[in-house]
Design a protein around this motif. Structure first.
Motif, PDB file in Angstrom:
ATOM      1  N   ARG A  33       0.836  -1.210   0.000  1.00 22.87           N
ATOM      2  CA  ARG A  33       0.000   0.000   0.000  1.00 22.87           C
ATOM      3  C   ARG A  33       0.868   1.256   0.000  1.00 22.87           C
ATOM      4  NH1 ARG A  33      -2.797  -2.667   4.376  1.00 22.87           N
ATOM      5  NH2 ARG A  33      -4.656  -3.766   3.616  1.00 22.87           N
ATOM      6  N   LYS A  35       3.890   1.575  -1.125  1.00 21.77           N
ATOM      7  CA  LYS A  35       4.494   1.753  -2.446  1.00 21.77           C
ATOM      8  C   LYS A  35       3.492   2.352  -3.437  1.00 21.77           C
ATOM      9  CE  LYS A  35       8.597   0.040  -1.617  1.00 21.77           C
ATOM     10  NZ  LYS A  35       9.801   0.910  -1.723  1.00 21.77           N
ATOM     11  N   VAL A  36       2.238   1.827  -3.357  1.00 28.14           N
ATOM     12  CA  VAL A  36       1.206   2.349  -4.255  1.00 28.14           C
ATOM     13  C   VAL A  36       0.967   3.826  -4.003  1.00 28.14           C
ATOM     14  CG1 VAL A  36      -1.242   2.243  -4.878  1.00 28.14           C
ATOM     15  CG2 VAL A  36       0.069   0.145  -4.623  1.00 28.14           C
ATOM     16  N   VAL A  37       0.833   4.161  -2.700  1.00 27.49           N
ATOM     17  CA  VAL A  37       0.590   5.575  -2.346  1.00 27.49           C
ATOM     18  C   VAL A  37       1.768   6.430  -2.794  1.00 27.49           C
ATOM     19  CG1 VAL A  37       0.311   7.187  -0.429  1.00 27.49           C
ATOM     20  CG2 VAL A  37      -0.956   5.039  -0.444  1.00 27.49           C
ATOM     21  N   GLN A  38       2.977   5.917  -2.528  1.00 30.82           N
ATOM     22  CA  GLN A  38       4.168   6.668  -2.931  1.00 30.82           C
ATOM     23  C   GLN A  38       4.223   6.858  -4.454  1.00 30.82           C
ATOM     24  OE1 GLN A  38       7.277   4.294  -1.173  1.00 30.82           O
ATOM     25  NE2 GLN A  38       7.324   5.561   0.713  1.00 30.82           N
ATOM     26  N   SER A  39       3.849   5.781  -5.153  1.00 29.09           N
ATOM     27  CA  SER A  39       3.853   5.858  -6.622  1.00 29.09           C
ATOM     28  C   SER A  39       2.835   6.886  -7.112  1.00 29.09           C
ATOM     29  CB  SER A  39       3.542   4.488  -7.224  1.00 29.09           C
ATOM     30  OG  SER A  39       4.526   3.547  -6.858  1.00 29.09           O
ATOM     31  N   VAL A  40       1.640   6.834  -6.480  1.00 33.79           N
ATOM     32  CA  VAL A  40       0.600   7.794  -6.871  1.00 33.79           C
ATOM     33  C   VAL A  40       1.051   9.225  -6.609  1.00 33.79           C
ATOM     34  CG1 VAL A  40      -1.739   8.615  -6.365  1.00 33.79           C
ATOM     35  CG2 VAL A  40      -1.291   6.174  -6.594  1.00 33.79           C
ATOM     36  N   LEU A  41       1.613   9.433  -5.419  1.00 33.67           N
ATOM     37  CA  LEU A  41       2.094  10.770  -5.072  1.00 33.67           C
ATOM     38  C   LEU A  41       3.207  11.224  -6.010  1.00 33.67           C
ATOM     39  CD1 LEU A  41       2.100  10.579  -1.159  1.00 33.67           C
ATOM     40  CD2 LEU A  41       0.494  11.807  -2.618  1.00 33.67           C
ATOM     41  N   VAL A  43       3.706  10.179  -9.126  1.00 33.48           N
ATOM     42  CA  VAL A  43       3.121  10.489 -10.429  1.00 33.48           C
ATOM     43  C   VAL A  43       2.384  11.844 -10.394  1.00 33.48           C
ATOM     44  CG1 VAL A  43       1.392   9.792 -12.125  1.00 33.48           C
ATOM     45  CG2 VAL A  43       2.929   8.106 -11.136  1.00 33.48           C
ATOM     46  N   ALA A  44       1.637  12.043  -9.296  1.00 28.39           N
ATOM     47  CA  ALA A  44       0.916  13.313  -9.169  1.00 28.39           C
ATOM     48  C   ALA A  44       1.891  14.479  -9.102  1.00 28.39           C
ATOM     49  CB  ALA A  44       0.021  13.297  -7.936  1.00 28.39           C
TER      50      ALA A  44
END
Length: 611
Positions: A33, A35-41, A43-44
């Motif tokens: 989770r 990693k996903v949040v970090q990836s989303v952040l 990308v954003a």
């Protein structure tokens, strides 16, 4: 027992192993989770960073446009309306800079603590201002005061009242005021022509506004001026034919006469015989275009071109001209007017007294109704009407002045004798003072018709011959005799020989001719031997017993023509003739009574008298 312990230990070991496995799975889920949040952040963040770079560096116009929508405004740059000059370059209409104050009612409504000071600088009451803001508080725009001087506008803006703004405009000013008001006209508050030549030449005089871009802050206050997008194009100048010196003189003398004789109105128009230009055009009553408070519509009329009158005896020279052109009469032809009247059916045409057998010159000099009636009956109405039309009566003069009246010439299949007779001495048709002046200008020019112009001419038009030159020359000599020994004696001028014809016409009302109400007229040429000026003077409805044209209008002609000829540098006649003219200016009372002959116009015909 030992067997049971072993089983218990085994179960505990399995349980611990399962718990460890569950903990590992939960840890892996948490890490995933994260990693996903970090990836989303990430990308954003990259997307935002790219957009920032894009807006700031690659596509900066978007932010500029959005900012401009909120801070940049486009304002109109006022254009000067063209100046109107007289023929010598004296200004008759100019535009002066003024300031208009407007406001955003909603914003001003929330700044009531400034209203007292604002009302004081605007020159209005606090109640007026508060009522105006209260009524318009949901609107986006209201005028507070228009056409303030730049100094007054600066004082208002110095208050820095929220929502209050200014616009630079122009206001029309007329230096000659009422002296040239009927001719020049005026504009409305937005500098659009409403009357006179301001209206006729509105498109020519109007400028084209410019445009500039300005930067304003969030309160709508000017932060800085950005750039001029389009320059204002001023209106074109207009140079009129009138001479302001002659205009002032004509205005003064006409006003004095209208006041002296307690007349309802008056008009005067002066034409240059050589060019067809209007040198002066005045009316009474007048108005001041710089102050229109309580202005009345009847005072705004340019009566010289809009009002029709029956010309009365001033038309007789043209009846005589038609008779001379016909070949049936000559200037020395004798006409028997005995016994001083003539019956035409049930009607009667009469003179002031019995003049007996007189020549054509005397017919004009004595203003004999019987004489001109016999001449018209002999040649027929068609020849008379043809000549009247040729000299410009019954048709527009072509000046382009708004509301110009063409007058009226009657055309009938059948004419009765009394209708021909009344036509011959100026009844049953209508003309404007300008048309009558144009007709006399034809006589002065030796039978040449030139178009009338209100605009100064650089080139004199050739004109068109509409009358035989010998006939025109004979008429000028006859008109001289009218002044020197007839009804026009009060038109004489020291040092100049003049000629002309008096006229007194009865006024027309809803039910026909009105008893004891008249229009006095004089139409003439000066100097008569080589005419430079053609002039018509109208005194409308003078009170009292002094109403004849020879007593009311002729003296105005004398004074105005004398001053005009001197201002224009016209050479006077020799001293002997000048002295003779001066002596003849003192006309005995008996000679003045001849004026009554042309006052007999309408009253000389019983049917006409009854209306």
């Amino acid at each position: 027992m030992s067997q049971g312990r072993k089983v218990s230990q085994k179960n505990r070991s399995a349980s611990e192993k399962a718990g460890w496995l569950r903990g590992s799975v939960d840890t892996l889920k948490k890490k995933w989770r994260l990693k996903v949040v970090q990836s989303v952040l990430l990308v954003a963040g990259l997307a935002i960073g790219y957009r920032i770079v894009d807006l700031q560096l690659l596509d900066r116009h978007f932010l500029q446009n959005e900012g401009d929508k909120r801070s940049v405004r486009y304002e109109s740059v006022a254009a000067h309306r063209g100046v109107i000059f007289d023929r010598n370059g004296d200004p008759l209409a100019v535009s002066t800079p003024v300031v208009t104050i407007w406001a955003d009612p909603e914003e001003l409504y929330g700044a009531s603590e400034h209203w007292q000071a604002l009302a004081r600088e605007l020159g209005v009451s606090l109640k007026w201002l508060s009522d105006r803001v209260e009524v318009a508080k949901k609107r986006d725009f209201i005028y507070l005061k228009r056409q303030l001087t730049p100094e007054q506008g600066a004082k208002v803006m110095a208050l820095k009242v929220p929502g209050v703004q200014s616009i630079n405009e122009h206001r029309r000013y007329y230096p000659a005021a009422e002296v040239a008001a009927h001719l020049v006209g005026f504009t409305n508050i937005d500098e659009s022509g409403q009357e006179g030549l301001e209206l006729a030449y509105n498109e020519w005089l109007s400028g084209e506004p410019g445009k500039r871009r300005v930067l304003k802050d969030r309160k709508g206050q000017l932060a800085r001026q950005a750039e001029l997008m389009k320059s204002a194009s001023p209106g074109k100048e207009l140079m009129l034919s009138i001479d302001l010196r002659l205009q002032y003189m004509a205005y003064r003398e006409l006003k004095k006469a209208v006041e002296l004789y307690k007349a309802k109105a008056g008009s005067l128009v002066m034409l240059d015989v050589r060019t067809g230009e209007v040198l002066a055009m005045v009316n009474q009553p007048a108005y001041n275009p710089n102050n229109r408070a309580g202005m009345q519509a009847h005072k705004m009329r340019n009566r010289v071109v809009t009002d029709m009158v029956e010309p009365g005896s001033t038309l007789k020279p043209f009846t005589v001209a038609a008779a001379l052109e016909s070949g049936q009469f000559y200037k020395n032809s004798v006409i028997n007017t005995t016994p001083g009247y003539m019956r035409l059916g049930r009607d009667q045409v009469k003179d002031f007294r019995n003049y007996g057998a007189i020549d054509v010159t005397t017919v004009l000099r004595k203003s004999s109704n019987v004489g001109v009636s016999k001449m018209a009956l002999a040649i027929g109405p068609d020849k008379v009407l043809d000549l009247l039309q040729r000299v410009g009566l019954g048709q527009s003069s072509g000046t382009g002045f708004p509301g110009e009246n063409p007058g009226y010439l009657p055309y009938r299949d059948r004419w009765s004798d009394i209708e021909i007779a009344t036509l011959s001495f100026g009844y049953g048709l209508t003309v404007t003072p300008l048309q009558l002046a144009q007709a006399y200008m034809v006589l002065g020019a030796g039978g040449i018709m030139r178009p009338v112009s209100l605009i100064k001419r650089d080139v004199i038009p050739d004109g068109v011959r509409v009358m035989d030159q010998q006939v025109a020359d004979d008429l000028k000599k006859m008109l001289r005799e009218v002044v020197h020994g007839g009804t026009g004696g009060r038109a004489m001028i020291d040092a100049f020989e003049v000629g002309g014809k008096t006229g007194t016409a009865r006024k027309v009302g809803p039910n026909g001719y009105i008893k004891d109400r008249y229009i006095g007229m004089f139409a003439g040429l000066a100097p008569i031997d080589n005419p430079r000026l053609a002039m018509v003077v109208i005194i409308d409805d003078p009170s009292g017993k002094t109403y004849y044209g020879g007593l009311t209008a002729a003296p105005v002609f004398s004074k105005v023509a004398a001053g005009a000829l001197r201002l224009l540098g016209v050479e006077p006649v020799d001293s002997v003739a000048a002295s003779s003219s001066h002596r003849m200016a003192f006309i005995p009372y008996a000679l003045q009574l001849e004026e009554i002959t042309e006052g007999a116009g309408a009253s000389s015909v019983s049917t006409f008298k009854e209306g």
